[in-house]
Design a protein around this motif. Structure first.
Motif, PDB file in Angstrom:
ATOM      1  N   LEU A 135     -25.936   1.235  -5.153  1.00 20.46           N
ATOM      2  CA  LEU A 135     -25.526  -0.071  -5.664  1.00 20.46           C
ATOM      3  C   LEU A 135     -24.510   0.188  -6.764  1.00 20.46           C
ATOM      4  CD1 LEU A 135     -26.071  -3.167  -5.674  1.00 20.46           C
ATOM      5  CD2 LEU A 135     -27.751  -2.714  -7.466  1.00 20.46           C
ATOM      6  N   ILE A 136     -23.266  -0.244  -6.533  1.00 22.51           N
ATOM      7  CA  ILE A 136     -22.171   0.028  -7.465  1.00 22.51           C
ATOM      8  C   ILE A 136     -21.449  -1.271  -7.818  1.00 22.51           C
ATOM      9  CG2 ILE A 136     -21.874   2.414  -6.673  1.00 22.51           C
ATOM     10  CD1 ILE A 136     -19.448   1.460  -5.014  1.00 22.51           C
ATOM     11  N   GLY A 137     -20.541  -1.181  -8.752  1.00 21.28           N
ATOM     12  CA  GLY A 137     -19.748  -2.334  -9.128  1.00 21.28           C
ATOM     13  C   GLY A 137     -18.752  -2.716  -8.046  1.00 21.28           C
ATOM     14  N   SER A 138     -18.189  -3.902  -8.213  1.00 23.52           N
ATOM     15  CA  SER A 138     -17.182  -4.419  -7.284  1.00 23.52           C
ATOM     16  C   SER A 138     -15.824  -4.568  -7.971  1.00 23.52           C
ATOM     17  CB  SER A 138     -17.614  -5.796  -6.786  1.00 23.52           C
ATOM     18  OG  SER A 138     -17.612  -6.704  -7.886  1.00 23.52           O
ATOM     19  N   GLY A 139     -15.783  -4.165  -9.241  1.00 20.27           N
ATOM     20  CA  GLY A 139     -14.593  -4.393 -10.047  1.00 20.27           C
ATOM     21  C   GLY A 139     -14.691  -5.691 -10.830  1.00 20.27           C
ATOM     22  N   LEU A 140     -15.674  -6.530 -10.465  1.00 20.45           N
ATOM     23  CA  LEU A 140     -15.922  -7.808 -11.123  1.00 20.45           C
ATOM     24  C   LEU A 140     -17.366  -7.827 -11.625  1.00 20.45           C
ATOM     25  CD1 LEU A 140     -14.444 -10.177  -8.379  1.00 20.45           C
ATOM     26  CD2 LEU A 140     -13.266  -9.276 -10.398  1.00 20.45           C
ATOM     27  N   ARG A 141     -17.623  -8.614 -12.655  1.00 29.17           N
ATOM     28  CA  ARG A 141     -19.006  -8.770 -13.129  1.00 29.17           C
ATOM     29  C   ARG A 141     -19.791  -9.722 -12.234  1.00 29.17           C
ATOM     30  NH1 ARG A 141     -20.691  -6.940 -18.005  1.00 29.17           N
ATOM     31  NH2 ARG A 141     -22.291  -8.566 -18.113  1.00 29.17           N
ATOM     32  N   SER A 142     -19.126 -10.480 -11.407  1.00 27.75           N
ATOM     33  CA  SER A 142     -19.772 -11.522 -10.614  1.00 27.75           C
ATOM     34  C   SER A 142     -20.245 -11.079  -9.236  1.00 27.75           C
ATOM     35  CB  SER A 142     -18.826 -12.713 -10.468  1.00 27.75           C
ATOM     36  OG  SER A 142     -17.616 -12.287  -9.861  1.00 27.75           O
ATOM     37  N   SER A 143     -20.206  -9.771  -8.957  1.00 21.71           N
ATOM     38  CA  SER A 143     -20.693  -9.274  -7.665  1.00 21.71           C
ATOM     39  C   SER A 143     -21.004  -7.788  -7.762  1.00 21.71           C
ATOM     40  CB  SER A 143     -19.673  -9.535  -6.560  1.00 21.71           C
ATOM     41  OG  SER A 143     -18.446  -8.900  -6.841  1.00 21.71           O
ATOM     42  N   LYS A 144     -21.734  -7.306  -6.763  1.00 25.28           N
ATOM     43  CA  LYS A 144     -22.077  -5.883  -6.654  1.00 25.28           C
ATOM     44  C   LYS A 144     -21.857  -5.441  -5.216  1.00 25.28           C
ATOM     45  CE  LYS A 144     -23.501  -4.969 -10.837  1.00 25.28           C
ATOM     46  NZ  LYS A 144     -22.885  -3.954 -11.704  1.00 25.28           N
ATOM     47  N   ILE A 145     -21.607  -4.148  -5.049  1.00 27.65           N
ATOM     48  CA  ILE A 145     -21.428  -3.533  -3.737  1.00 27.65           C
ATOM     49  C   ILE A 145     -22.633  -2.654  -3.448  1.00 27.65           C
ATOM     50  CG2 ILE A 145     -20.097  -1.781  -2.476  1.00 27.65           C
ATOM     51  CD1 ILE A 145     -17.573  -2.903  -3.812  1.00 27.65           C
ATOM     52  N   LEU A 146     -23.081  -2.691  -2.206  1.00 23.18           N
ATOM     53  CA  LEU A 146     -24.163  -1.838  -1.730  1.00 23.18           C
ATOM     54  C   LEU A 146     -23.643  -1.076  -0.518  1.00 23.18           C
ATOM     55  CD1 LEU A 146     -27.245  -1.128  -2.010  1.00 23.18           C
ATOM     56  CD2 LEU A 146     -27.634  -2.891  -0.268  1.00 23.18           C
ATOM     57  N   LEU A 147     -23.811   0.238  -0.515  1.00 20.84           N
ATOM     58  CA  LEU A 147     -23.365   1.054   0.600  1.00 20.84           C
ATOM     59  C   LEU A 147     -24.208   2.319   0.686  1.00 20.84           C
ATOM     60  CD1 LEU A 147     -20.024   2.919  -0.205  1.00 20.84           C
ATOM     61  CD2 LEU A 147     -21.479   1.943  -1.949  1.00 20.84           C
ATOM     62  N   PRO A 148     -24.231   2.952   1.846  1.00 17.92           N
ATOM     63  CA  PRO A 148     -24.954   4.219   1.945  1.00 17.92           C
ATOM     64  C   PRO A 148     -24.278   5.277   1.074  1.00 17.92           C
ATOM     65  CG  PRO A 148     -24.485   3.315   4.131  1.00 17.92           C
ATOM     66  CD  PRO A 148     -23.686   2.520   3.135  1.00 17.92           C
ATOM     67  N   GLY A 149     -25.081   6.019   0.329  1.00 23.20           N
ATOM     68  CA  GLY A 149     -24.528   7.083  -0.506  1.00 23.20           C
ATOM     69  C   GLY A 149     -23.779   8.114   0.317  1.00 23.20           C
ATOM     70  N   GLU A 150     -24.248   8.337   1.546  1.00 20.29           N
ATOM     71  CA  GLU A 150     -23.571   9.286   2.432  1.00 20.29           C
ATOM     72  C   GLU A 150     -22.152   8.817   2.752  1.00 20.29           C
ATOM     73  OE1 GLU A 150     -27.997   9.495   2.998  1.00 20.29           O
ATOM     74  OE2 GLU A 150     -26.558   7.847   2.982  1.00 20.29           O
ATOM     75  N   LEU A 151     -21.962   7.523   2.858  1.00 23.82           N
ATOM     76  CA  LEU A 151     -20.620   6.979   3.097  1.00 23.82           C
ATOM     77  C   LEU A 151     -19.779   7.091   1.826  1.00 23.82           C
ATOM     78  CD1 LEU A 151     -18.647   5.560   5.030  1.00 23.82           C
ATOM     79  CD2 LEU A 151     -19.627   3.377   4.293  1.00 23.82           C
ATOM     80  N   LEU A 152     -20.364   6.769   0.687  1.00 25.51           N
ATOM     81  CA  LEU A 152     -19.645   6.884  -0.583  1.00 25.51           C
ATOM     82  C   LEU A 152     -19.116   8.309  -0.781  1.00 25.51           C
ATOM     83  CD1 LEU A 152     -18.679   5.615  -3.234  1.00 25.51           C
ATOM     84  CD2 LEU A 152     -20.947   6.111  -4.193  1.00 25.51           C
ATOM     85  N   ALA A 153     -19.873   9.293  -0.343  1.00 24.03           N
ATOM     86  CA  ALA A 153     -19.457  10.695  -0.480  1.00 24.03           C
ATOM     87  C   ALA A 153     -18.184  11.000   0.291  1.00 24.03           C
ATOM     88  CB  ALA A 153     -20.580  11.621  -0.020  1.00 24.03           C
ATOM     89  N   THR A 154     -17.846  10.165   1.281  1.00 20.49           N
ATOM     90  CA  THR A 154     -16.636  10.385   2.079  1.00 20.49           C
ATOM     91  C   THR A 154     -15.434   9.601   1.551  1.00 20.49           C
ATOM     92  OG1 THR A 154     -16.986   8.571   3.674  1.00 20.49           O
ATOM     93  CG2 THR A 154     -18.081  10.693   4.142  1.00 20.49           C
ATOM     94  N   TYR A 155     -15.628   8.851   0.464  1.00 21.38           N
ATOM     95  CA  TYR A 155     -14.528   8.069  -0.098  1.00 21.38           C
ATOM     96  C   TYR A 155     -13.378   9.016  -0.461  1.00 21.38           C
ATOM     97  CZ  TYR A 155     -11.873   4.894  -3.040  1.00 21.38           C
ATOM     98  OH  TYR A 155     -10.870   4.133  -3.576  1.00 21.38           O
ATOM     99  N   PRO A 156     -12.149   8.682  -0.081  1.00 18.18           N
ATOM    100  CA  PRO A 156     -11.009   9.562  -0.366  1.00 18.18           C
ATOM    101  C   PRO A 156     -10.913   9.921  -1.857  1.00 18.18           C
ATOM    102  CG  PRO A 156     -10.353   7.818   1.144  1.00 18.18           C
ATOM    103  CD  PRO A 156     -11.754   7.479   0.660  1.00 18.18           C
ATOM    104  N   GLY A 157     -10.858  11.199  -2.101  1.00 23.18           N
ATOM    105  CA  GLY A 157     -10.735  11.695  -3.474  1.00 23.18           C
ATOM    106  C   GLY A 157     -12.050  11.947  -4.184  1.00 23.18           C
ATOM    107  N   ALA A 158     -13.153  11.492  -3.619  1.00 25.85           N
ATOM    108  CA  ALA A 158     -14.454  11.689  -4.261  1.00 25.85           C
ATOM    109  C   ALA A 158     -14.865  13.153  -4.183  1.00 25.85           C
ATOM    110  CB  ALA A 158     -15.517  10.807  -3.610  1.00 25.85           C
ATOM    111  N   GLU A 159     -15.412  13.649  -5.289  1.00 24.31           N
ATOM    112  CA  GLU A 159     -15.914  15.008  -5.357  1.00 24.31           C
ATOM    113  C   GLU A 159     -17.420  14.930  -5.599  1.00 24.31           C
ATOM    114  OE1 GLU A 159     -13.649  17.504  -8.197  1.00 24.31           O
ATOM    115  OE2 GLU A 159     -12.287  15.768  -8.345  1.00 24.31           O
ATOM    116  N   VAL A 160     -18.199  15.525  -4.715  1.00 24.15           N
ATOM    117  CA  VAL A 160     -19.654  15.536  -4.879  1.00 24.15           C
ATOM    118  C   VAL A 160     -20.024  16.751  -5.711  1.00 24.15           C
ATOM    119  CG1 VAL A 160     -21.868  15.641  -3.699  1.00 24.15           C
ATOM    120  CG2 VAL A 160     -19.976  14.335  -2.689  1.00 24.15           C
TER     121      VAL A 160
END
Length: 179
Positions: A148-173
């Motif tokens: 559960l991460i931010g959306s860039g706004l205080r008025s919403s949140k993003i939920l995604l699989p952590g395994e998918l987040l690990a594939t985000y371009p530029g992300a370093e685990v």
């Protein structure tokens, strides 16, 4: 307790900061899972802070991932990174993060600067859509289970699989980014 209504993030651009939307669209072009697995929900902006959100919506604190922006200098060169760690841990800013950035001292970027340079609201900063020159450091614990991460706004949140987040371009685990 109020439940959240999760829907595909790309179907609700109004719930995303502009640069987060751009980043998600670009990521979805390279990974079809993004369109269906990255979800967004509207929240009360007064409840955007992790503990308030968890309490108000009956969420498990362990799924929340906080994104902190850290900077440091060496030889006059500033290095900035977003460190993403589970809410049940704390980023090891002056140990692991400092070492990864190869700086003499690491500290949190001042709020006004983090907000201005990220193009996101305080309390909503997320690793998605940050400036290209910032490193994105993900604690390895964030990359399994839901995140559960931010959306860039205080008025919403993003939920995604952590395994998918690990594939985000530029992300370093990174193992042990938090303690």
């Amino acid at each position: 307790m109020v439940s959240l209504d999760w829907t595909p993030a790309l179907e609700h651009p109004e719930l995303l900061a502009p640069n987060v939307l751009i980043a998600l669209r670009s990521w979805a072009e390279h990974d079809a899972n993004v369109a269906s697995e990255v979800l967004v929900a509207a929240i009360d902006p007064d409840l955007a802070d992790t503990q308030a959100l968890t309490d108000a919506y009956g969420l498990d604190l362990a799924i929340s991932a906080n994104c902190v922006v850290v900077a440091g200098k060496r030889a006059g060169d500033e290095k900035v990174a977003a460190a993403v760690v589970r809410a049940t841990t704390r980023a090891d800013v002056n140990g692991r993060v400092k070492s990864l950035l190869d700086v003499r001292k690491a500290s949190f970027l001042p709020t006004d600067r983090a907000v201005a340079e990220s193009g996101m609201e305080y309390g909503g900063i997320t690793p998605l859509g940050l400036p290209a020159e910032w490193r994105i450091l993900l604690d390895s614990r964030v990359t399994s289970g839901q995140a559960l991460i931010g959306s860039g706004l205080r008025s919403s949140k993003i939920l995604l699989p952590g395994e998918l987040l690990a594939t985000y371009p530029g992300a370093e685990v990174i193992a042990d980014l938090a303690n």
